[in-house]
Motif scaffolding. Structure first.
Motif, PDB file in Angstrom:
ATOM      1  N   GLU B  18       0.852  -1.194   0.000  1.00 50.50           N
ATOM      2  CA  GLU B  18       0.000   0.000   0.000  1.00 50.50           C
ATOM      3  C   GLU B  18       0.885   1.240   0.000  1.00 50.50           C
ATOM      4  N   ARG B  19       0.564   2.166  -0.895  1.00 46.48           N
ATOM      5  CA  ARG B  19       1.381   3.377  -0.980  1.00 46.48           C
ATOM      6  C   ARG B  19       1.133   4.310   0.197  1.00 46.48           C
ATOM      7  N   GLU B  20      -0.143   4.375   0.629  1.00 48.07           N
ATOM      8  CA  GLU B  20      -0.489   5.283   1.725  1.00 48.07           C
ATOM      9  C   GLU B  20      -0.137   4.658   3.083  1.00 48.07           C
ATOM     10  N   ALA B  21      -0.361   5.416   4.139  1.00 51.18           N
ATOM     11  CA  ALA B  21      -0.076   4.910   5.474  1.00 51.18           C
ATOM     12  C   ALA B  21      -1.205   4.015   5.977  1.00 51.18           C
ATOM     13  N   ARG B  22      -2.391   4.126   5.340  1.00 52.50           N
ATOM     14  CA  ARG B  22      -3.510   3.292   5.790  1.00 52.50           C
ATOM     15  C   ARG B  22      -4.132   2.587   4.580  1.00 52.50           C
ATOM     16  N   LEU B  23      -4.840   1.492   4.871  1.00 56.68           N
ATOM     17  CA  LEU B  23      -5.501   0.744   3.809  1.00 56.68           C
ATOM     18  C   LEU B  23      -6.875   1.341   3.525  1.00 56.68           C
ATOM     19  N   GLY B  24      -7.416   1.038   2.363  1.00 57.82           N
ATOM     20  CA  GLY B  24      -8.818   1.388   2.116  1.00 57.82           C
ATOM     21  C   GLY B  24      -9.083   2.308   0.946  1.00 57.82           C
ATOM     22  N   GLY B  25      -8.113   3.167   0.618  1.00 61.51           N
ATOM     23  CA  GLY B  25      -8.307   4.064  -0.527  1.00 61.51           C
ATOM     24  C   GLY B  25      -9.534   4.939  -0.381  1.00 61.51           C
ATOM     25  N   ILE B  26     -10.221   5.164  -1.507  1.00 66.55           N
ATOM     26  CA  ILE B  26     -11.396   6.034  -1.488  1.00 66.55           C
ATOM     27  C   ILE B  26     -12.538   5.372  -0.716  1.00 66.55           C
ATOM     28  N   ALA B 100      -8.268   4.273  -8.168  1.00 65.22           N
ATOM     29  CA  ALA B 100      -8.321   5.499  -8.957  1.00 65.22           C
ATOM     30  C   ALA B 100      -8.393   6.671  -7.977  1.00 65.22           C
ATOM     31  N   LEU B 101      -8.468   7.881  -8.490  1.00 69.11           N
ATOM     32  CA  LEU B 101      -8.541   9.060  -7.613  1.00 69.11           C
ATOM     33  C   LEU B 101      -9.923   9.695  -7.728  1.00 69.11           C
ATOM     34  N   ALA B 102     -10.363  10.290  -6.637  1.00 73.42           N
ATOM     35  CA  ALA B 102     -11.593  11.077  -6.702  1.00 73.42           C
ATOM     36  C   ALA B 102     -11.265  12.346  -7.478  1.00 73.42           C
ATOM     37  N   ASN B 103     -12.029  12.588  -8.514  1.00 75.78           N
ATOM     38  CA  ASN B 103     -11.776  13.756  -9.353  1.00 75.78           C
ATOM     39  C   ASN B 103     -12.243  15.020  -8.620  1.00 75.78           C
ATOM     40  N   LEU B 250     -14.615   9.607 -10.870  1.00 81.09           N
ATOM     41  CA  LEU B 250     -13.243   9.140 -10.652  1.00 81.09           C
ATOM     42  C   LEU B 250     -12.369   9.549 -11.822  1.00 81.09           C
ATOM     43  N   ILE B 251     -11.077   9.601 -11.552  1.00 83.53           N
ATOM     44  CA  ILE B 251     -10.109   9.844 -12.617  1.00 83.53           C
ATOM     45  C   ILE B 251      -8.942   8.888 -12.380  1.00 83.53           C
ATOM     46  N   ARG B 268      -1.489   0.164 -20.664  1.00 83.56           N
ATOM     47  CA  ARG B 268      -2.525   1.051 -20.114  1.00 83.56           C
ATOM     48  C   ARG B 268      -3.453   1.473 -21.241  1.00 83.56           C
ATOM     49  N   SER B 269      -4.657   1.896 -20.867  1.00 92.50           N
ATOM     50  CA  SER B 269      -5.576   2.385 -21.885  1.00 92.50           C
ATOM     51  C   SER B 269      -5.295   3.861 -22.140  1.00 92.50           C
ATOM     52  N   ASP B 270      -6.002   4.406 -23.129  1.00 94.78           N
ATOM     53  CA  ASP B 270      -5.813   5.802 -23.514  1.00 94.78           C
ATOM     54  C   ASP B 270      -6.009   6.763 -22.353  1.00 94.78           C
ATOM     55  N   ASP B 271      -6.954   6.430 -21.453  1.00 93.25           N
ATOM     56  CA  ASP B 271      -7.227   7.344 -20.353  1.00 93.25           C
ATOM     57  C   ASP B 271      -6.494   6.935 -19.077  1.00 93.25           C
ATOM     58  N   SER B 272      -5.360   6.213 -19.230  1.00 88.74           N
ATOM     59  CA  SER B 272      -4.416   5.943 -18.133  1.00 88.74           C
ATOM     60  C   SER B 272      -4.873   4.908 -17.117  1.00 88.74           C
ATOM     61  N   TYR B 273      -5.934   4.166 -17.401  1.00 85.67           N
ATOM     62  CA  TYR B 273      -6.236   3.020 -16.548  1.00 85.67           C
ATOM     63  C   TYR B 273      -5.451   1.826 -17.069  1.00 85.67           C
TER      64      TYR B 273
END
Lengths: 148, 407
Positions: B18-26, B100-103, B250-251, B268-273
């Motif tokens: 996990e990149r962050e300090a905590r699990l769970g993401g969005i 993914a990230l919240a846009n 999402l983005i 990856r696809s065109d939109d970076s997924y």
């Protein structure tokens, strides 16, 4: 047979990028000219000069090698090798009096369905403008002679 | 996490990076789903189970730094913890679930006026501050903000349902509230359609807009005003609002997917997924064997869909882990010793340093190490190397077949 010139084009597509991009174009319902016939290779690094030359020998008007974007090659450097080889074949074509532009190296990523279709269209138009390959004419004439 | 748990429960050792300090993401910030599931509780239970599982080692604040190996036997270097301690992990398969990230695009005064929120903000506000919802009279929601437009052309898939979710929850708190949903299309697919019908029944107004006639938001002293054009009435509307809620969706996490696609050589696809191997036939496998894909790293998905995708990834991964043997692809290079002049061209050309000159004095390629790119076969001046399944004869025969009608 009508005399309207329809170019015959062979595209060597690498499995990981260009071939997947062609698949993507299909799933997105993007059409591209039927002049382009695809031969799948694992990597563009596999495309030998002999394969490209054989295509011309058999009557292709244009050939392009489509691989991954630079730095994205699944096999690290296959596309860079392919680009070198394509340049060498271009020189060979010039040497025998054909246009070097009949062969080209194109790169795209697996997600670029739109780009795949667009390059297929552009390359077809480019070859259409160049006209039939002299070898193709020679093949047809020798065919007529044999028939006559 | 679901994939990790499933695999660990079946006895496999799992490293959860996990990149962050905590699990769970969005998902850890979402409170409830349209169907009314308690996401917060579900997530805290899941994190607890994962962290206390004997077979799972959770590495937080971790980044991937190097990667090598072959399917069934990868070696990945990871830097982890606040000290960036380096460790190497040997693993048979890799599941990419980077999310993914919240846009949060700077549109419609988002970030400038605190009465303009995203659906995610509203989701939290309804739970944390219900009094403020009870005091609102009119709320406007704008759909497709920052998606289905150049730069992020895909539909974020989750916005219509989160808008209807929040609209219904606000209506439950404050039945007199007037809610307007400005949308381009409403896509509450499957059984979610029932909730859309319910929202209409409760008086939520859905107004369509075209992308060339977008609504505009103005901030006034005592409230917000949304200017919109109603296609059906054929006239301009001016709606005053206590709050404007943007469905920003999402983005793709461009930076992460770019880094990882370079390291692992996955597309990856065109939109970076991340791109699956086949959109219909292999939606969880990646084109690189031993790599699987789960959740919103692949495309925007709801929480339920992400869980299903994670379970699917675990299932696919098990098909490799459960076996004691792995059948390697037959597309490997083979050397004809009689033709080989031991010129070393293949030794230098191979991107993986597989060919070597053996005791008999010709080049040898270990089929287990060969990745099957065919670069050596194309470079060999004596044509002593052939790539199985893509032999020169086969490619030339294809060309012959293609031009048969002309010759």
């Amino acid at each position: 047979m009508t005399d309207a010139f329809e170019p015959e084009i062979v595209a060597f597509c690498c499995h990981y990028c260009a071939y997947t991009a062609a698949d993507m174009a299909g799933s997105k319902r993007i059409s591209y000219p039927p002049n382009v016939k695809i031969i799948r290779v694992p990597c563009t690094g596999k495309v030998d000069a002999i394969h490209i030359m054989r295509a011309f020998e058999k009557g292709a008007d244009g050939v392009y090698v489509a691989g991954c974007l630079e730095g994205d090659c699944h096999f690290k450097t296959g596309n860079i090798r392919a680009a070198h080889r394509v340049r060498r074949v271009q020189a060979l074509l010039e040497e025998i009096g054909m246009e070097g532009g009949r062969v080209e190296m194109i790169t795209m990523s697996a997600g670029m369905g739109e780009r795949f279709a667009q390059t297929a269209r552009e390359f077809t138009e480019k070859i259409r403008a160049l006209g039939p390959s002299p070898i193709r004419d020679a093949i047809r004439q020798s065919g007529r002679r044999a028939a006559g | 996490m679901n994939a990790a748990l499933l695999l660990a429960d079946q006895g496999h050792r799992v490293y959860l990076v996990e990149r962050e300090a905590r699990l769970g993401g969005i998902a850890a910030t979402v409170r409830t789903t349209l169907e009314g599931d308690d996401v917060g509780r579900y997530m805290s239970d899941l994190v607890e189970t994962v962290q206390s599982h004997q077979k799972i080692q959770v590495l937080t604040q971790a980044i991937i730094v190097d990667h090598k190996g072959m399917p069934g036997r990868f070696t990945t270097g990871i830097q982890t913890g606040p000290r960036m301690h380096y460790m190497q992990v040997e693993h048979g398969v890799t599941i990419l679930a980077t999310g993914a990230l919240a846009n949060r695009p700077a549109q419609y005064l988002l970030g400038e006026d605190d009465r303009v929120l995203t659906q995610l903000d509203m989701d939290a506000k309804i739970e944390d501050d219900p009094e403020s919802i009870r005091s609102m009279k009119q709320v406007v929601m704008i759909q497709c903000v920052g998606s289905r437009e150049p730069g992020n052309p895909n539909c974020s898939r989750i916005c219509c349902q989160s808008a209807i979710k929040n609209a219904l929850r606000m209506k439950a708190l404050n039945p007199d509230m007037q809610i307007y949903v400005l949308n381009r299309d409403i896509r509450t697919y499957g059984f979610q359609e029932d909730y859309y019908r319910e929202a209409r029944k409760q008086g939520v107004q859905f107004i369509r807009y075209e992308p060339d006639r977008r609504p505009a938001v103005r901030a006034l002293e005592n409230g917000l005003v949304v200017d919109a054009y109603d296609d059906i009435l054929g006239c301009r509307l001016e709606i005053s609002a206590d709050a404007v809620v943007l469905s920003t969706g999402l983005i793709a996490d461009d930076e992460t997917t770019e880094d990882l696609s370079m390291l692992f050589h996955v597309p990856r696809s065109d939109d970076s997924y991340f791109l699956e191997d086949h959109i219909k036939l292999r939606p969880t496998d990646m084109s690189v064997r031993g790599f699987f894909l789960a959740g919103t790293a692949h495309a925007p998905k709801s929480i339920r869909e992400s869980i299903a995708h994670g379970q699917s990834a675990a299932g696919r991964a098990m098909t490799m882990l459960a076996k004691h043997w792995i059948n390697l692809g037959a597309a490997v290079a083979r050397v004809d010793g009689a033709k080989c002049a031991a010129c070393l061209i293949c030794v230098r050309a191979c991107p993986y340093n597989v060919p070597f000159i053996n005791a008999e004095g010709y080049s040898e390629i270990d089929p287990a190490k060969c990745h099957g790119c065919g670069i050596c076969a194309a470079d060999c001046p004596a044509r002593a190397i052939q790539l199985m399944q893509y032999e020169d004869d086969q490619i030339l025969a294809k060309l012959d077949g293609l031009f048969e009608r002309m010759n």
